[in-house]
Write a protein that holds these residues in place. Structure first.
Motif, PDB file in Angstrom:
ATOM      1  N   LYS A  96     -37.496  38.598  20.604  1.00  0.00           N
ATOM      2  CA  LYS A  96     -36.459  38.228  19.636  1.00  0.00           C
ATOM      3  C   LYS A  96     -35.096  38.449  20.269  1.00  0.00           C
ATOM      4  N   PRO A  97     -34.246  37.421  20.320  1.00  0.00           N
ATOM      5  CA  PRO A  97     -32.914  37.614  20.907  1.00  0.00           C
ATOM      6  C   PRO A  97     -32.066  38.635  20.151  1.00  0.00           C
ATOM      7  N   LEU A  98     -32.277  38.763  18.826  1.00  0.00           N
ATOM      8  CA  LEU A  98     -31.457  39.664  18.012  1.00  0.00           C
ATOM      9  C   LEU A  98     -32.332  40.482  17.068  1.00  0.00           C
ATOM     10  N   ASP A  99     -31.874  41.691  16.770  1.00  0.00           N
ATOM     11  CA  ASP A  99     -32.413  42.481  15.665  1.00  0.00           C
ATOM     12  C   ASP A  99     -31.315  42.620  14.622  1.00  0.00           C
ATOM     13  N   ILE A 100     -31.623  42.320  13.362  1.00  0.00           N
ATOM     14  CA  ILE A 100     -30.613  42.399  12.299  1.00  0.00           C
ATOM     15  C   ILE A 100     -31.144  43.271  11.171  1.00  0.00           C
ATOM     16  N   TYR A 158     -30.559  40.367  28.146  1.00  0.00           N
ATOM     17  CA  TYR A 158     -29.592  40.765  29.167  1.00  0.00           C
ATOM     18  C   TYR A 158     -28.458  39.750  29.270  1.00  0.00           C
ATOM     19  N   GLN A 159     -28.714  38.503  28.889  1.00  0.00           N
ATOM     20  CA  GLN A 159     -27.649  37.502  28.868  1.00  0.00           C
ATOM     21  C   GLN A 159     -27.004  37.481  27.489  1.00  0.00           C
ATOM     22  N   PRO A 160     -25.739  37.058  27.388  1.00  0.00           N
ATOM     23  CA  PRO A 160     -25.058  37.075  26.094  1.00  0.00           C
ATOM     24  C   PRO A 160     -25.721  36.141  25.090  1.00  0.00           C
ATOM     25  N   VAL A 161     -25.853  36.623  23.854  1.00  0.00           N
ATOM     26  CA  VAL A 161     -26.330  35.808  22.734  1.00  0.00           C
ATOM     27  C   VAL A 161     -25.136  35.564  21.827  1.00  0.00           C
ATOM     28  N   ARG A 162     -24.784  34.299  21.637  1.00  0.00           N
ATOM     29  CA  ARG A 162     -23.607  33.949  20.842  1.00  0.00           C
ATOM     30  C   ARG A 162     -24.006  33.688  19.395  1.00  0.00           C
ATOM     31  N   LEU A 163     -23.256  34.257  18.456  1.00  0.00           N
ATOM     32  CA  LEU A 163     -23.473  33.978  17.034  1.00  0.00           C
ATOM     33  C   LEU A 163     -22.727  32.699  16.683  1.00  0.00           C
ATOM     34  N   THR A 164     -23.438  31.711  16.166  1.00  0.00           N
ATOM     35  CA  THR A 164     -22.838  30.395  15.959  1.00  0.00           C
ATOM     36  C   THR A 164     -22.607  30.039  14.498  1.00  0.00           C
ATOM     37  N   SER A 165     -23.268  30.718  13.565  1.00  0.00           N
ATOM     38  CA  SER A 165     -23.076  30.345  12.159  1.00  0.00           C
ATOM     39  C   SER A 165     -23.560  31.448  11.236  1.00  0.00           C
ATOM     40  N   PHE A 166     -22.942  31.480  10.056  1.00  0.00           N
ATOM     41  CA  PHE A 166     -23.389  32.306   8.927  1.00  0.00           C
ATOM     42  C   PHE A 166     -23.440  31.363   7.727  1.00  0.00           C
ATOM     43  N   ALA A 167     -24.622  31.109   7.217  1.00  0.00           N
ATOM     44  CA  ALA A 167     -24.765  30.119   6.148  1.00  0.00           C
ATOM     45  C   ALA A 167     -25.512  30.721   4.964  1.00  0.00           C
ATOM     46  N   ILE A 168     -25.179  30.209   3.772  1.00  0.00           N
ATOM     47  CA  ILE A 168     -25.835  30.635   2.533  1.00  0.00           C
ATOM     48  C   ILE A 168     -26.794  29.543   2.078  1.00  0.00           C
ATOM     49  N   LYS A 169     -28.034  29.912   1.804  1.00  0.00           N
ATOM     50  CA  LYS A 169     -29.007  28.986   1.222  1.00  0.00           C
ATOM     51  C   LYS A 169     -29.357  29.483  -0.172  1.00  0.00           C
ATOM     52  N   ARG A 225     -12.599  31.249  14.157  1.00  0.00           N
ATOM     53  CA  ARG A 225     -11.581  32.252  14.490  1.00  0.00           C
ATOM     54  C   ARG A 225     -12.101  33.269  15.509  1.00  0.00           C
ATOM     55  N   ARG A 226     -13.377  33.568  15.465  1.00  0.00           N
ATOM     56  CA  ARG A 226     -13.966  34.585  16.324  1.00  0.00           C
ATOM     57  C   ARG A 226     -15.130  33.999  17.124  1.00  0.00           C
ATOM     58  N   THR A 227     -15.333  34.540  18.324  1.00  0.00           N
ATOM     59  CA  THR A 227     -16.542  34.273  19.105  1.00  0.00           C
ATOM     60  C   THR A 227     -17.240  35.607  19.315  1.00  0.00           C
ATOM     61  N   ALA A 228     -18.371  35.773  18.667  1.00  0.00           N
ATOM     62  CA  ALA A 228     -19.100  37.046  18.732  1.00  0.00           C
ATOM     63  C   ALA A 228     -20.323  36.878  19.622  1.00  0.00           C
ATOM     64  N   THR A 229     -20.434  37.714  20.661  1.00  0.00           N
ATOM     65  CA  THR A 229     -21.585  37.686  21.559  1.00  0.00           C
ATOM     66  C   THR A 229     -22.132  39.098  21.700  1.00  0.00           C
ATOM     67  N   LEU A 230     -23.431  39.179  21.934  1.00  0.00           N
ATOM     68  CA  LEU A 230     -24.078  40.481  22.110  1.00  0.00           C
ATOM     69  C   LEU A 230     -25.004  40.417  23.321  1.00  0.00           C
ATOM     70  N   VAL A 231     -24.930  41.432  24.176  1.00  0.00           N
ATOM     71  CA  VAL A 231     -25.893  41.596  25.249  1.00  0.00           C
ATOM     72  C   VAL A 231     -26.841  42.723  24.856  1.00  0.00           C
ATOM     73  N   ARG A 232     -27.792  43.007  25.709  1.00  0.00           N
ATOM     74  CA  ARG A 232     -28.856  43.955  25.377  1.00  0.00           C
ATOM     75  C   ARG A 232     -28.290  45.307  24.939  1.00  0.00           C
ATOM     76  N   ASP A 233     -28.741  45.785  23.777  1.00  0.00           N
ATOM     77  CA  ASP A 233     -28.395  47.076  23.191  1.00  0.00           C
ATOM     78  C   ASP A 233     -26.962  47.139  22.664  1.00  0.00           C
ATOM     79  N   GLU A 234     -26.220  46.025  22.696  1.00  0.00           N
ATOM     80  CA  GLU A 234     -24.885  46.009  22.104  1.00  0.00           C
ATOM     81  C   GLU A 234     -25.014  45.762  20.599  1.00  0.00           C
ATOM     82  N   THR A 235     -24.144  46.402  19.802  1.00  0.00           N
ATOM     83  CA  THR A 235     -24.241  46.330  18.346  1.00  0.00           C
ATOM     84  C   THR A 235     -22.928  45.830  17.745  1.00  0.00           C
ATOM     85  N   LEU A 236     -23.042  44.945  16.746  1.00  0.00           N
ATOM     86  CA  LEU A 236     -21.892  44.525  15.949  1.00  0.00           C
ATOM     87  C   LEU A 236     -22.246  44.706  14.472  1.00  0.00           C
ATOM     88  N   ASN A 237     -21.270  45.131  13.674  1.00  0.00           N
ATOM     89  CA  ASN A 237     -21.460  45.322  12.235  1.00  0.00           C
ATOM     90  C   ASN A 237     -20.652  44.281  11.475  1.00  0.00           C
TER      91      ASN A 237
END
Length: 331
Positions: A96-100, A158-169, A225-237
């Motif tokens: 899994k590229p991300l854990d949320i 280990y490579q950057p994972v870019r967050l591209t969207s936040f959508a509501i369903k 407005r923002r470009t959010a990327t995460l590499v291995r073990d990096e955390t964003l809230n």
């Protein structure tokens, strides 16, 4: 191995045997002796030793280069292209590229669609059987015009994972619940260091808008407005503010992401729920929204004006008691 120590009788050496022994001592084209003892490595000649040393030096150089490339992949700025990272992901990366991890901020007050659901909860709470942190187990949903979802996103590659969207369903969207209102003792927790997005769920297609640290909501989508990327073990809230003045809603949050270069771009979506169920809350009843900061009407407390039935905590907070039957909203 069994060694025979018996001495054999010495016999004269023939001419043919001498020729064979001399032939074995000759060097082949590569400079190695054909003598059986030398072939086992017991008496290597200097040329062979030099070749072994050269091979060791070359192997060390290759390992050093690989280690240097790996270090470069970890220390390369996000704007550049770490070529080794995709290889490391194939070798050691997570599937899994991300854990949320999600946390739904709203709990109380709560609205119930039937009087019996509200009564069941109140009785269970007063008897010590109900947990204030889980009104949904008893059929209630948070009653508020604004609530929030906390996201803790951790990178697994280990490579950057870019967050591209936040959508509501939307799973459901209807008029606010106006039947029963329960407000037991309790409070809300604080917030820490978050990236903040605000969604207006009264819109058909809500967009997460960039929200400044002072709470000012802009008209700019967060991902512009923002470009959010995460590499291995990096955390964003992230703090997702959900607002509704008109509806009772159930919904999921879909977080889009991508990773890789243009010639090998991969993308995906993480679907977020409230422990397997849609996130849900209802706007306060219309008359309650008007009355929250205004005067009471006919002695009805403003926090639950507009509901048919309401229960509030008593002054010492030990019980939840009915506040009496109220008129229909708007009457």
């Amino acid at each position: 191995m069994v060694k025979n120590n018996a001495k054999a009788k010495k016999r004269p050496v023939s001419k043919n045997r001498k020729r064979r022994d001399n032939k074995k001592q000759r060097l082949d084209r590569n400079g190695f002796s054909r003598n059986a003892e030398n072939r086992t490595g017991n008496d290597r000649n200097p040329l062979r030793k030099r070749l072994v040393r050269m091979l060791a030096v070359a192997t060390g150089a290759v390992l050093t280069a690989a280690l240097g490339a790996a270090v470069t992949a970890f220390t390369t700025p996000l704007g550049s292209t770490p070529r080794v990272a995709p290889l490391l992901d194939r070798m050691f990366g997570d599937e899994k590229p991300l854990d949320i991890v999600t946390s739904f901020g709203a709990t109380w007050p709560a609205a119930f669609s039937t009087k019996s659901q509200a009564e069941n909860f109140v009785n269970a709470y007063n008897d010590g059987r109900a947990d204030l942190g889980q009104p949904r187990l008893w059929g209630g949903v948070p009653a508020t015009t604004s609530t929030s979802i906390n996201l803790r996103i951790v990178g697994n590659l280990y490579q950057p994972v870019r967050l591209t969207s936040f959508a509501i369903k939307f799973v459901s969207k209807r008029a606010p619940i106006t039947t029963a209102f329960v407000e037991p003792p309790g409070g809300r927790g604080g917030v820490g260091d978050f990236e903040v997005l605000t969604f207006n769920l009264d819109e058909d297609v809500p967009v997460g808008l960039f929200t400044s640290t002072d709470g000012r909501v802009t008209d700019i989508p967060y991902v512009e407005r923002r470009t959010a990327t995460l590499v291995r073990d990096e955390t964003l809230n992230f703090l997702l503010n959900m607002k509704s003045q008109k509806h009772s809603v159930g919904f999921e949050v879909h977080v889009g992401y991508e990773f890789g270069e243009s010639d090998d771009l991969q993308s995906g979506t993480e679907v977020l729920t409230d422990n397997g169920k849609p996130f849900a809350f209802t706007a306060l009843a219309p008359f309650a929204q008007h009355s929250i900061s205004g005067p009471t009407r006919g002695g009805i407390p403003p926090r639950h004006a507009g509901y048919k039935y309401a229960w509030l905590s008593n002054p010492d907070g030990s019980k939840i008691v009915p506040s009496g039957r109220h008129s229909e909203p708007g009457k």
